[in-house]
Scaffold this active site. Sequence first.
Site, mmCIF file in Angstrom:
data_model
loop_
_atom_site.group_PDB
_atom_site.id
_atom_site.type_symbol
_atom_site.label_atom_id
_atom_site.label_comp_id
_atom_site.label_asym_id
_atom_site.label_seq_id
_atom_site.Cartn_x
_atom_site.Cartn_y
_atom_site.Cartn_z
ATOM 1 N N LYS A 679 0.594 -0.680 -0.068
ATOM 2 C CA LYS A 679 -0.061 0.142 -0.171
ATOM 3 C C LYS A 679 1.125 1.147 0.336
ATOM 4 O O LYS A 679 1.390 1.569 0.690
ATOM 5 C CB LYS A 679 -0.776 -0.515 1.299
ATOM 6 C CG LYS A 679 -1.970 1.529 1.248
ATOM 7 C CD LYS A 679 -2.311 1.722 2.405
ATOM 8 C CE LYS A 679 -3.623 2.842 2.841
ATOM 9 N NZ LYS A 679 -2.331 3.815 1.884
ATOM 10 N N GLU A 760 8.667 2.507 11.633
ATOM 11 C CA GLU A 760 9.758 4.126 11.370
ATOM 12 C C GLU A 760 8.690 4.121 11.595
ATOM 13 O O GLU A 760 8.153 4.659 9.827
ATOM 14 C CB GLU A 760 11.245 3.011 10.133
ATOM 15 C CG GLU A 760 11.779 2.150 10.629
ATOM 16 C CD GLU A 760 12.798 1.665 9.531
ATOM 17 O OE1 GLU A 760 13.029 2.269 9.291
ATOM 18 O OE2 GLU A 760 12.437 0.911 9.007
ATOM 19 N N CYS A 794 12.992 11.877 7.163
ATOM 20 C CA CYS A 794 12.170 12.032 8.896
ATOM 21 C C CYS A 794 13.860 11.996 9.936
ATOM 22 O O CYS A 794 13.417 12.659 10.580
ATOM 23 C CB CYS A 794 12.012 10.247 9.017
ATOM 24 S SG CYS A 794 12.642 9.267 8.114
ATOM 25 N N GLU A 890 7.642 17.310 15.741
ATOM 26 C CA GLU A 890 8.016 17.522 14.064
ATOM 27 C C GLU A 890 7.277 17.824 13.502
ATOM 28 O O GLU A 890 6.001 17.595 13.578
ATOM 29 C CB GLU A 890 7.619 15.889 13.907
ATOM 30 C CG GLU A 890 8.319 15.527 12.689
ATOM 31 C CD GLU A 890 8.337 14.071 12.398
ATOM 32 O OE1 GLU A 890 9.005 13.708 11.373
ATOM 33 O OE2 GLU A 890 6.874 13.091 12.642
#
Length: 1019
Positions: A679, A760, A794, A890
Amino acid sequence: MSSLQAEVEQRGERIFDLVDQHPESLFSRAGFYQRMMALSMRDEHFKVQMFRFVDVLASLRRGSDIVQHLDEYFADMRNGFAPMIHTGVRVAKVVPWISGRVLRWNVSGMARQFIAGKNPEDVMKTLRRRRKEKIGFTVDLLGEAVVSETEADEYAARCLELLEGLAAQTRGWTDPLGAGAELFPVVNVSVKISALYSQMNPADPADAIAHLGPKLRPILRRARELGAFINFDMESYAHKNTTLALFKMLFTESEFRDWLHAGIVIQAYLRDADRDLRDLIAWGRKRGTRFTVRLVKGAYWDYEKIKSRQNGWPIPVFLQKPASDANFETLSRVLLENESIVTAAFGSHNVRSIAHAQAVAEQLGIDRSRFEFQLLYGMAGPVKRALVEMGYRVREYCPVGELLPGMSYLVRRLLENTSNEGFLRAKFSENVAAAELLRDPHELVRQSANGSEADGETRAVASVEFNGASRETPPGDTYENAPLANFVYKQSQEQMRTALREVGAQLGRKYPLVIAGEKVRAKETTASINPSAPNQIVGDVAAAGIPEAERAVEAARRAFEKWSRTPFEERASLLERVAAIMERRRYELSAVEVFEVGKPWAEADGDIREAMDFCLFYAQQMRLIGRPRLTQHIPGEESYQHYWPRGVALVIAPWNFPMAILCGMVSAALVTGNTVIMKPAEQAAVCGALLMEMFEEAGAPPGVVNFLPGHGSVIGAHLVDHPDVDMIAFTGSREVGLRIWESAGKTRPGQRELKRVVCEMGGKNAVIVDSDADLDETIVDSIYSAFGYQGQKCSALSRLIVLEENYDRVMERLLSAAASLRVGNPEEPGITVGPVIDETAYRRILQIIETGKTEATLAFQATSVPAEGYFVPPTIFTGVKPHMRLAREEIFGPVLSVLKVRDLDEAIEVANNTDYALTGGFFSRSPANIERVKAELVAGNVYINRSCTGAVVGRHPFGGFKMSGGGTKAGGSDYLLQFLLPRVVTENIMRHGFAPEETPLYREEFLPRDALRRRHTNR
Ligand SMILES: Cc1cc2nc3c(=O)[nH]c(=O)nc-3n(C[C@H](O)[C@H](O)[C@H](O)COP(=O)(O)OP(=O)(O)OC[C@H]3O[C@@H](n4cnc5c(N)ncnc54)[C@H](O)[C@@H]3O)c2cc1C
């Protein structure tokens, strides 16, 4: 012996005779410098420490800092220097102020050996002295690494000032030879192109030239008015083509077309040099006016070799020293044979190279006043004297400037002087015999037992033993990474342009789901949008609903039976075929990424390279762990450990590395024998569809990979909870990651396995800047880490933690570097900052910036960004405190928070005080501080003195812990184990006290039967 060789030897011996009449050590200044260099040549470790110490010294302000660094660099020395240092450090600790000054004075003395003056006035003393010795000059302004346009403009202004100053101070000076004077103006200035534009990008020579032209024209104009000469120095290979193109463009313009006082450098250590020189000469003939070429061997040999090895590029320099020498001679002849259009300047200290140029000139009947020898300030003084005595024209290259900006120049000279292969060391330090030094380099190349250069290179690569892992072999060494595209080459630029054109012309295709090998149209589709031009639809991708998700699970479950029994060798080969298809479609795939997710060229190519690496690396890793392996030699018993696949793997990927991360997770699952429901992220679904195409083309059997794009909220949760899904590999946001982690922990009716989650998530990555950091490096790498791909990695830098002692200097350069960034549509080469992924991200980040303004100081925000598209201006906040949202949450966009701290203790505390632990970095030149940060920084990937993004498969296994993920390392040697169930089979092999003496290391019968059968029939 040929007559030319006889002539070269005779001339060489004459030079040596003259040199020996005025003996001078290699290092004309006695004392500290001489001792340091002698020790450096004896002891490689000392040399490294010594150069590093010299490198940091200029940036240290307090005596106590100097003493501390001295101690850190040399504490473990075990050579003649040790007692001196230990005593020195003891004394210094008592009187650091004096000792610091003495050391600084001594090292400045080393620099003064090579730097002719601090400023134009200062340098005049040297130039006047040289004039008396009949030696001319070219002055070079030190300061190559400009990080911003402010610095580049300052450099241009200093060049103009220098020209004015030199012209005024040398009025009335005449040419030392008289004859040929019209070709050799007294005032000669060497400029470094990279110091005039901070955003030079090899992929975009046109942009560099467009910026450099306007900066150079006033300098050239003024030089012409003043009767001066301008030379373009040549720097690293990345800038070579641009420098050549710029030179040709400017000097073809009507204003400069008939001006003969322009020169450029050709580096003979480059394999391209011959072609470049001939091109230049052809250009010169067409232009119809003389110009000059300074022929050198090249000053960046180590750098070019290291850089190419790191990126998997062909090495542009020769690898054997005699090959560079021989090429220098070949090109000397080319230059002299074309004397009618090009004036030759031979930049060498090597008596053989010099004597050869003299001999060829003599052979061709060229008067010695019509070419010149150029040597560096502070080097080979006796050779210069000898050449003057022989009646040749000699010019000295005189760098001018402060020690700090001149450091890279100084280190290059130190390297050159201590190089094992250098002429200067051989002659002046090791007294190698003249006959040996005058040997014909062509003959040495021929004789070289290594044969051709290519052979030497091939052997070097082949010496790495693939698949031969042992305890001594680092896991990464058994794998050779796929190369990055090198946009230095015109061909790569053209390929990318063509791909962008072709892909651009075919946007808007429809992509179906793929379930059990069948294309499935869904009721709903999602349009994938180009974030640079939101009206443009990149592709229309089917969006799966629950029924399709059910079918996909069923297909994957069915296919698992067979796929899990397929030999790992076949599964590994499938991945290798996918990598080969990616290589074939490389530029097309990069172009799709540019359109679909707004990646700049190099970032897009990096993503494709990483995807290929994942395929190839995991294929290789599977071969290492695929066979059942004996656990221990013990008499009478055999135990073999091996692995079974888990089952059906659901792979949920993010959009920011649309090919690499998706492909990495899918390929790990497949090669280990699992079947996959893939996906992709909605924003990058076209990339996902292309990956599916490639798996199909490579021969993935139906149902082994199922392509199931769709809305996470519709099918994501359903699949995560599905009892027939055995594991989930997820990369994405913390919010979704935690939900998956929790949900997968629940065991549902009918579920066979405990679900494994490979998870992750994000980061709030910090980089600390120490008070002694190299700011050239710090600024460039921090800017790239924070704003490269718009901060949407990231691993991106989000918190820059700066020690207060250095704060003002860091900020001044950081803010002007940010202001110089190129923001724009990434279809253009050389763009660093493109759009953020979509409107939601755009609005969210702008909102964060607005809120940020209420809690911290907006120190910088780019003002000019394209009006169309989701372009968020790069933004920097200062005065950020650890408790603020800017420092905790973040952002995933081009926003950098800067935190000022007292000292390293506080810096580490602040860096670690976050929910995340993904990447972290440190810029420092203190060995003790570096050791401390290596040990204490809480991050999955810690980077010292480099950017904190750009992990390479196998080299930097990537992934974090805390709220950054489950502690897995993608691209590492243990990654595949998470997709596997370990199993051990033990058999008692003793019968009535008798047992075979030997047990094989591997036993294949534990492999699934089908796999074994096929393995045997395939043989
Ligand atoms: C006036 C002047 C201007 C200069 N301007 C430039 C410039 O614009 N750009 C630039 O790059 N350099 C420039 N240089 C630096 C120059 O490249 C070095 O000083 C020069 O390479 C040293 O060569 P040599 O002939 O003096 O010494 P040698 O000892 O004969 O040659 C040393 C050189 O050989 C090459 N070499 C060393 N090891 C190997 C190996 N294993 N395989 C292949 N080749 C090897 C390297 O180029 C090394 O520098 C300039 C030098 C002078 C004198």
